[in-house]
Design a protein around this motif. Sequence first.
Motif, PDB file in Angstrom:
ATOM      1  N   GLY A 171      31.239  27.347  45.689  1.00  0.00           N
ATOM      2  CA  GLY A 171      31.549  26.003  45.193  1.00  0.00           C
ATOM      3  C   GLY A 171      30.391  25.340  44.474  1.00  0.00           C
ATOM      4  O   GLY A 171      30.513  24.224  43.973  1.00  0.00           O
ATOM      5  N   GLU A 172      29.246  26.042  44.418  1.00  0.00           N
ATOM      6  CA  GLU A 172      28.075  25.478  43.736  1.00  0.00           C
ATOM      7  C   GLU A 172      28.352  25.301  42.238  1.00  0.00           C
ATOM      8  O   GLU A 172      27.879  24.356  41.620  1.00  0.00           O
ATOM      9  N   ILE A 173      29.114  26.244  41.672  1.00  0.00           N
ATOM     10  CA  ILE A 173      29.569  26.109  40.281  1.00  0.00           C
ATOM     11  C   ILE A 173      31.075  25.877  40.316  1.00  0.00           C
ATOM     12  O   ILE A 173      31.813  26.577  41.012  1.00  0.00           O
ATOM     13  N   LYS A 174      31.510  24.863  39.569  1.00  0.00           N
ATOM     14  CA  LYS A 174      32.941  24.516  39.550  1.00  0.00           C
ATOM     15  C   LYS A 174      33.745  25.541  38.748  1.00  0.00           C
ATOM     16  O   LYS A 174      33.282  26.048  37.726  1.00  0.00           O
ATOM     17  N   SER A 175      34.942  25.815  39.238  1.00  0.00           N
ATOM     18  CA  SER A 175      35.860  26.662  38.482  1.00  0.00           C
ATOM     19  C   SER A 175      37.275  26.319  38.917  1.00  0.00           C
ATOM     20  O   SER A 175      37.479  25.608  39.903  1.00  0.00           O
ATOM     21  N   SER A 176      38.223  26.832  38.182  1.00  0.00           N
ATOM     22  CA  SER A 176      39.621  26.572  38.499  1.00  0.00           C
ATOM     23  C   SER A 176      40.121  27.714  39.385  1.00  0.00           C
ATOM     24  O   SER A 176      40.518  28.775  38.889  1.00  0.00           O
ATOM     25  N   ILE A 177      40.077  27.504  40.682  1.00  0.00           N
ATOM     26  CA  ILE A 177      40.439  28.556  41.643  1.00  0.00           C
ATOM     27  C   ILE A 177      41.958  28.606  41.823  1.00  0.00           C
ATOM     28  O   ILE A 177      42.599  27.568  42.001  1.00  0.00           O
ATOM     29  N   VAL A 178      42.505  29.788  41.709  1.00  0.00           N
ATOM     30  CA  VAL A 178      43.968  29.936  41.835  1.00  0.00           C
ATOM     31  C   VAL A 178      44.363  30.629  43.135  1.00  0.00           C
ATOM     32  O   VAL A 178      45.531  30.595  43.529  1.00  0.00           O
ATOM     33  N   TYR A 179      43.397  31.259  43.812  1.00  0.00           N
ATOM     34  CA  TYR A 179      43.694  31.953  45.080  1.00  0.00           C
ATOM     35  C   TYR A 179      42.394  32.098  45.857  1.00  0.00           C
ATOM     36  O   TYR A 179      41.342  32.341  45.275  1.00  0.00           O
ATOM     37  N   ARG A 180      42.516  31.944  47.176  1.00  0.00           N
ATOM     38  CA  ARG A 180      41.344  32.175  48.023  1.00  0.00           C
ATOM     39  C   ARG A 180      41.796  32.603  49.415  1.00  0.00           C
ATOM     40  O   ARG A 180      42.706  32.006  49.990  1.00  0.00           O
ATOM     41  N   ASP A 181      41.182  33.635  49.942  1.00  0.00           N
ATOM     42  CA  ASP A 181      41.288  33.922  51.377  1.00  0.00           C
ATOM     43  C   ASP A 181      39.900  34.340  51.851  1.00  0.00           C
ATOM     44  O   ASP A 181      38.910  34.149  51.128  1.00  0.00           O
ATOM     45  N   GLU A 182      39.800  34.906  53.039  1.00  0.00           N
ATOM     46  CA  GLU A 182      38.466  35.194  53.591  1.00  0.00           C
ATOM     47  C   GLU A 182      37.758  36.344  52.869  1.00  0.00           C
ATOM     48  O   GLU A 182      36.541  36.486  52.968  1.00  0.00           O
TER      49      GLU A 182
END
Length: 112
Positions: free
Chosen positions: A11-22
Amino acid sequence: MDCVFCKIISGEIKSSIVYRDEDVVAFKDLNPQAPTHILIVPVKHIDSLSNCLKEDEGVLGKIQLVASKIANDLCISDAFRLVTNNGTKAGQTVKHLHYHLLAGRRFKWPPG
Ligand code: 5GP
Ligand code: ZN
């Protein structure tokens, strides 16, 4: 470690995240090469596919299933390309393993 994708994951650099898991994160490419251009990366920093170990087998499989899920969610499952550039000479510019999920235009074969 000065890795742009590790910074996106944290999260230090912003981006458009479309999916996240562990294990896996997917975000929109900053410089899209197709109407849909998403990068799918392991949370663990791995330089490239060539540097994967036996212990990475699970995350490598998961990345492909995440690609399939994203494609399904975006209604592009009938026509997408999933590709990794392995090594500088193959076009890899960011040394954190990533797969390009591309869709929304015609693709040539063989690829350029
Ligand atoms: P490669 O050339 O290594 O296969 O792909 C690297 C990709 O990362 C390129 O398509 C480039 O546009 C993308 N990229 C580089 N820096 C950033 C960034 O800070 N944010 C995002 N979202 N994409 C990036
Ligand atoms: Zn990294």
